[in-house]
Design a protein around this motif. Sequence first.
Motif, PDB file in Angstrom:
ATOM      1  N   GLU A   1      46.545  42.904  88.643  1.00 44.00           N
ATOM      2  CA  GLU A   1      47.078  41.539  88.639  1.00 44.00           C
ATOM      3  C   GLU A   1      46.507  40.703  87.500  1.00 44.00           C
ATOM      4  O   GLU A   1      46.972  39.589  87.271  1.00 44.00           O
ATOM      5  CB  GLU A   1      46.821  40.852  89.984  1.00 44.00           C
ATOM      6  CG  GLU A   1      47.651  41.445  91.100  1.00 44.00           C
ATOM      7  CD  GLU A   1      47.458  40.730  92.407  1.00 44.00           C
ATOM      8  OE1 GLU A   1      48.082  39.667  92.606  1.00 44.00           O
ATOM      9  OE2 GLU A   1      46.674  41.241  93.240  1.00 44.00           O
TER      10      GLU A   1
ATOM     11  N   LYS B   1      40.404  40.151  97.671  1.00 44.89           N
ATOM     12  CA  LYS B   1      40.482  40.117  96.208  1.00 44.89           C
ATOM     13  C   LYS B   1      41.793  40.739  95.727  1.00 44.89           C
ATOM     14  O   LYS B   1      42.309  41.667  96.343  1.00 44.89           O
ATOM     15  CB  LYS B   1      39.287  40.863  95.614  1.00 44.89           C
ATOM     16  CG  LYS B   1      37.967  40.150  95.873  1.00 44.89           C
ATOM     17  CD  LYS B   1      36.790  40.970  95.436  1.00 44.89           C
ATOM     18  CE  LYS B   1      36.742  41.060  93.935  1.00 44.89           C
ATOM     19  NZ  LYS B   1      35.519  41.713  93.460  1.00 44.89           N
ATOM     20  N   PRO B   2      42.299  40.236  94.611  1.00 49.34           N
ATOM     21  CA  PRO B   2      43.567  40.756  94.090  1.00 49.34           C
ATOM     22  C   PRO B   2      43.426  42.171  93.529  1.00 49.34           C
ATOM     23  O   PRO B   2      42.323  42.629  93.234  1.00 49.34           O
ATOM     24  CB  PRO B   2      43.920  39.765  92.972  1.00 49.34           C
ATOM     25  CG  PRO B   2      42.628  39.161  92.558  1.00 49.34           C
ATOM     26  CD  PRO B   2      41.747  39.175  93.775  1.00 49.34           C
TER      27      PRO B   2
ATOM     28  N   GLY C   1      42.808  34.384  93.965  1.00 52.81           N
ATOM     29  CA  GLY C   1      43.419  34.567  92.659  1.00 52.81           C
ATOM     30  C   GLY C   1      44.723  33.827  92.484  1.00 52.81           C
ATOM     31  O   GLY C   1      45.179  33.641  91.368  1.00 52.81           O
TER      32      GLY C   1
ATOM     33  N   GLU D   1      42.621  36.984  84.729  1.00 47.27           N
ATOM     34  CA  GLU D   1      42.569  35.585  85.160  1.00 47.27           C
ATOM     35  C   GLU D   1      42.411  35.484  86.684  1.00 47.27           C
ATOM     36  O   GLU D   1      41.574  34.748  87.189  1.00 47.27           O
ATOM     37  CB  GLU D   1      43.820  34.835  84.707  1.00 47.27           C
ATOM     38  CG  GLU D   1      43.767  33.356  85.019  1.00 47.27           C
ATOM     39  CD  GLU D   1      44.975  32.620  84.473  1.00 47.27           C
ATOM     40  OE1 GLU D   1      45.357  31.624  85.112  1.00 47.27           O
ATOM     41  OE2 GLU D   1      45.533  33.020  83.432  1.00 47.27           O
ATOM     42  N   ARG D   2      43.199  36.262  87.422  1.00 44.84           N
ATOM     43  CA  ARG D   2      43.095  36.256  88.884  1.00 44.84           C
ATOM     44  C   ARG D   2      41.740  36.811  89.333  1.00 44.84           C
ATOM     45  O   ARG D   2      41.148  36.306  90.291  1.00 44.84           O
ATOM     46  CB  ARG D   2      44.227  37.056  89.516  1.00 44.84           C
ATOM     47  CG  ARG D   2      45.524  36.301  89.539  1.00 44.84           C
ATOM     48  CD  ARG D   2      46.611  37.131  90.215  1.00 44.84           C
ATOM     49  NE  ARG D   2      47.823  36.366  90.330  1.00 44.84           N
ATOM     50  CZ  ARG D   2      48.305  35.885  91.467  1.00 44.84           C
ATOM     51  NH1 ARG D   2      47.682  36.122  92.599  1.00 44.84           N
ATOM     52  NH2 ARG D   2      49.408  35.189  91.489  1.00 44.84           N
ATOM     53  N   THR D   3      41.264  37.832  88.656  1.00 47.74           N
ATOM     54  CA  THR D   3      39.964  38.409  88.996  1.00 47.74           C
ATOM     55  C   THR D   3      38.855  37.397  88.766  1.00 47.74           C
ATOM     56  O   THR D   3      37.977  37.222  89.623  1.00 47.74           O
ATOM     57  CB  THR D   3      39.710  39.692  88.173  1.00 47.74           C
ATOM     58  OG1 THR D   3      40.749  40.635  88.469  1.00 47.74           O
ATOM     59  CG2 THR D   3      38.354  40.300  88.485  1.00 47.74           C
TER      60      THR D   3
ATOM     61  N   LEU E   1      39.121  34.107  88.690  1.00 45.32           N
ATOM     62  CA  LEU E   1      39.267  33.037  89.681  1.00 45.32           C
ATOM     63  C   LEU E   1      38.698  33.479  91.025  1.00 45.32           C
ATOM     64  O   LEU E   1      37.957  32.737  91.675  1.00 45.32           O
ATOM     65  CB  LEU E   1      40.738  32.629  89.821  1.00 45.32           C
ATOM     66  CG  LEU E   1      41.041  31.560  90.870  1.00 45.32           C
ATOM     67  CD1 LEU E   1      40.298  30.267  90.582  1.00 45.32           C
ATOM     68  CD2 LEU E   1      42.550  31.311  90.941  1.00 45.32           C
ATOM     69  N   SER E   2      39.008  34.697  91.436  1.00 43.49           N
ATOM     70  CA  SER E   2      38.511  35.167  92.734  1.00 43.49           C
ATOM     71  C   SER E   2      36.987  35.262  92.732  1.00 43.49           C
ATOM     72  O   SER E   2      36.332  34.856  93.702  1.00 43.49           O
ATOM     73  CB  SER E   2      39.145  36.507  93.119  1.00 43.49           C
ATOM     74  OG  SER E   2      38.707  37.552  92.298  1.00 43.49           O
TER      75      SER E   2
END
Length: 166
Positions: free
Chosen positions: A103, A98-99, A71, A106-108, A110-111
Amino acid sequence: MRKIIIGLGGFGRNFIDDIKSSIDTLVITDMDSIKNSKAKYKINLNKDSFENIIEDTIKNYDQIIIVSGLGGKSSTKLLQIVKILEKNKKVLEVIVNKPFSWEGEERTRLSESIIDKLVDQFITIKIFDNNNMKNYIDKDIGTNEAFKIHSNVIYEYIVQKYISEN
């Protein structure tokens, strides 16, 4: 068989610094804090020639385990680094974290995208999730200590799967 654990990004650097391992370690990150890492080897992603440096660093190792958070900025380099390492067919497993859900989406996203691409490349992957930290951490523990415990849970997984068999 010579093994090395590679920590990628801020999470990977923290992981390497939190564990006490008899296995050699390499940190790959773009953070200035890399110089303070306890890792045996350090590679700064801001250097243009990191591909050659990685190949040179791992040439004497038979098996590689990669630990990376997902992320963040460095995690976008994970697929590129796996591709570099896979040229020599030495990657045993990529362990990702995983974030936290708080968070952001967007980070989820991306991960999840990175995980899907690793699976598409037939990379052996183990997924840990920051959101599960609450399952084994006491509420009275501070954040830094909680992440150290989380790092040790991941390291115990590595020991049980790859180290204790030797």
